[in-house]
Write an enzyme that holds these catalytic residues in place. Structure first.
Site, short mmCIF file in Angstrom:
data_model
loop_
_atom_site.label_atom_id
_atom_site.label_comp_id
_atom_site.label_asym_id
_atom_site.label_seq_id
_atom_site.Cartn_x
_atom_site.Cartn_y
_atom_site.Cartn_z
N LYS A 9 -2.62 1.18 -0.22
CA LYS A 9 -3.88 1.32 0.53
C LYS A 9 -3.68 2.10 1.84
CE LYS A 9 -6.01 -2.94 -1.28
NZ LYS A 9 -6.58 -4.26 -0.87
N TYR A 49 -15.02 -1.34 -6.30
CA TYR A 49 -15.03 -2.74 -5.87
C TYR A 49 -16.38 -3.42 -6.16
CZ TYR A 49 -10.46 -2.74 -3.52
OH TYR A 49 -9.11 -2.71 -3.24
N ARG A 85 1.20 -8.24 -9.69
CA ARG A 85 0.52 -9.15 -8.75
C ARG A 85 1.53 -10.10 -8.10
NH1 ARG A 85 -5.03 -8.76 -8.30
NH2 ARG A 85 -5.00 -10.70 -7.14
N THR A 91 -3.44 -12.43 -1.73
CA THR A 91 -4.36 -11.55 -0.99
C THR A 91 -4.11 -11.64 0.52
OG1 THR A 91 -5.99 -11.94 -2.73
CG2 THR A 91 -6.79 -10.94 -0.69
N ARG A 102 3.01 -7.77 0.25
CA ARG A 102 2.00 -8.13 1.25
C ARG A 102 2.63 -8.92 2.40
NH1 ARG A 102 -3.01 -9.17 -2.98
NH2 ARG A 102 -4.03 -7.16 -2.64
N ASN A 112 -4.09 -5.36 3.57
CA ASN A 112 -2.99 -6.03 2.86
C ASN A 112 -2.15 -5.10 2.00
OD1 ASN A 112 -4.82 -5.62 0.86
ND2 ASN A 112 -5.17 -7.77 0.38
N HIS A 115 -3.09 -2.79 -3.82
CA HIS A 115 -4.06 -3.31 -4.81
C HIS A 115 -3.38 -3.44 -6.17
CE1 HIS A 115 -7.68 -3.67 -7.31
NE2 HIS A 115 -7.07 -2.82 -8.12
N GLU A 126 -9.82 0.42 -14.43
CA GLU A 126 -9.35 1.00 -13.17
C GLU A 126 -8.46 2.21 -13.42
OE1 GLU A 126 -9.46 -3.18 -10.58
OE2 GLU A 126 -7.55 -2.16 -10.89
#
Ligand code: UDP
Ligand code: MG
Length: 132
Positions: A9, A49, A85, A91, A102, A112, A115, A126
């Site tokens: 990000k 989103y 993940r 998150t 993160r 954070n 994604h 996606e």
């Protein structure tokens, strides 16, 4: 073998953390099948989103994701979705496990760093969104 979408990000790109994040991805056994640096427009961020459009943080999230360049990747691995993940962490960086991206690079629940897709259907949509 499964595929997932990963995004570095704007905060992490801006803070010069993308090299370290890509290295962690490599060291954790992912194959980087696609990778590109790009920016997204407001309309596209809103579409990406869309599941969050009723959430109080939606507008800020869209502003954040359009605030600078991002690096978008397709990652391949056995159980890529869950595995990515897990490497990302929760998150909110405050609650993320030591050693997660993160925890190391996230600044707040919004900023954070990364994604990751959250289901096979999301991953498929996606990936198509960024790599037609
Ligand atoms: N987000 C936020 N405030 C919140 C929850 C989420 O700003 O209270 C942002 C954050 O950047 C997060 C993104 O919205 O990564 C999408 O939220 P989601 O719940 O899907 O978290 P993720 O799947 O990224 O862990
Ligand atoms: Mg999510």
């Amino acid at each position: 073998m499964q595929s997932t979408l990963a995004i570095i990000k704007p905060d992490a790109v801006n803070n010069l953390n993308s090299g370290d994040i890509v290295r962690l991805i490599e060291l954790n056994g992912f194959n980087i099948k696609e990778m590109k640096k790009t920016t997204i427009e407001k309309k596209d961020a809103e579409k990406f989103y869309a599941v969050h459009k009723e959430r109080p943080f939606f507008k800020e999230l869209v502003n954040y994701m359009t605030s600078g360049p991002i690096i978008v990747m397709v990652l391949e691995k056995t159980n890529a979705i869950a595995s990515w993940r897990e490497l990302m962490g929760t998150t909110n960086p405050d609650t993320a496990n030591m050693g997660t991206i993160r925890k190391m690079f996230g600044q707040s629940v919004q900023l954070n760093a990364v994604h990751g897709s959250d289901s096979p259907q999301a991953a498929q949509e996606e990936i198509k969104f960024f790599f037609k």
